[in-house]
Design an enzyme around this catalytic site. Structure first.
Site, PDB file in Angstrom:
ATOM      1  N   LYS A 186      42.467  45.957   3.275  1.00  0.00           N
ATOM      2  CA  LYS A 186      43.500  46.964   3.601  1.00  0.00           C
ATOM      3  C   LYS A 186      44.344  45.367   4.781  1.00  0.00           C
ATOM      4  O   LYS A 186      43.948  44.449   5.161  1.00  0.00           O
ATOM      5  CB  LYS A 186      43.694  47.990   5.437  1.00  0.00           C
ATOM      6  CG  LYS A 186      42.361  48.727   4.858  1.00  0.00           C
ATOM      7  CD  LYS A 186      43.930  49.500   3.985  1.00  0.00           C
ATOM      8  CE  LYS A 186      42.910  50.755   3.237  1.00  0.00           C
ATOM      9  NZ  LYS A 186      41.465  50.622   2.231  1.00  0.00           N
ATOM     10  N   SER A 237      43.398  52.497  -3.036  1.00  0.00           N
ATOM     11  CA  SER A 237      44.700  51.860  -1.709  1.00  0.00           C
ATOM     12  C   SER A 237      45.520  50.944  -1.374  1.00  0.00           C
ATOM     13  O   SER A 237      46.394  51.217  -0.767  1.00  0.00           O
ATOM     14  CB  SER A 237      43.715  52.676  -0.247  1.00  0.00           C
ATOM     15  OG  SER A 237      42.862  51.253  -0.081  1.00  0.00           O
TER      16      SER A 237
END
Length: 238
Positions: free
Chosen positions: A197, A159
């Site tokens: 993230k 991701s």
């Protein structure tokens, strides 16, 4: 000799590498240099590579390595973009243009520190929180800030691939409990899941944003997310 735009781009890439450990995206470069299209960035990147200031690494997303910086940034701009303002850039971590590339000296090998590898971190959906040291890894001191503790994590998932962080990479994290918007962080969600993230604050909530359009941004209340550290470096084996 470099044009002002080439100098500006080299400076921007250098600063982002020092701050995040990964180079900026082409979109970020386009915005930073106020260009209308990414084709201009491609031309600047190619020019910097041809002049030996950077190197693009094959088969890696956003993989750019700075090989050297101009010795005198203030007088290097030429061509249609010249003259340009002086750029204040820290060259302590990068050899000057005249420095030959030589094998690491004994002093350079010694100038490293052992930090713990705390297991695996998801660069995808969150996984179980990390709390166990698996082994130690040697990290160059230049990658570590002078204050704070550091640890390393093995990345699992894709991701964050558009930030240059691939499955299997080792990320170096400086322990901290706060972060600026846009920082890449280790976030602990609901005291039981950890993920890597970008963090943003939006309307009183916390957004954990991936660097891969296949993953949705996840929104949490502020009390659900705890920052465990900020990305400062990356190590990759081939």
């Amino acid at each position: 000799m470099l044009t002002k735009k080439q100098l500006d781009l080299l400076n921007f890439i250098h600063q982002r590498l020092q701050k995040d450990g990964v180079p900026p995206s082409f979109d970020e470069m386009k915005v930073a240099l106020d260009l209308r299209s990414k084709s201009g960035i491609h031309r600047l990147i190619t020019a910097l590579e041809e002049r030996g200031f950077i190197r693009r690494l094959a088969h890696r997303a956003r993989a750019i390595e700075i090989l050297r910086l101009p010795e005198n940034m203030t007088g290097a701009a030429t061509g249609d973009d010249a003259p340009g303002p002086a750029i204040n850039i820290d060259t302590r971590r990068t050899p000057p243009a005249s420095a030959p590339r030589t094998p690491p000296s004994e002093e350079a090998v010694i100038a490293s520190l052992q930090i713990p590898v705390m297991g695996r971190i998801a660069a995808g959906v969150p996984i179980e929180a990390i709390n166990q040291i698996t082994h130690q890894i040697a990290i160059p001191q230049t990658m570590l800030s002078s204050n704070g503790k550091h640890y390393a994590l093995e990345v699992r998932g894709d991701s964050m691939i558009n930030a240059g962080i691939n499955d299997g990479d080792i990320v170096v994290i400086r322990e901290c409990d706060t972060a600026d918007d846009g920082d890449i962080v280790v976030a602990l969600v609901a005291d039981e899941e950890a993920t890597l993230k970008r963090l943003f604050r939006r309307n009183g909530a916390i957004a954990l944003e991936a660097e891969n359009p296949a993953y949705e941004t996840r929104i949490f209340s502020q009390d659900q997310v705890k920052v465990q550290g900020r990305l400062v470096g990356l190590i990759r084996s081939y």
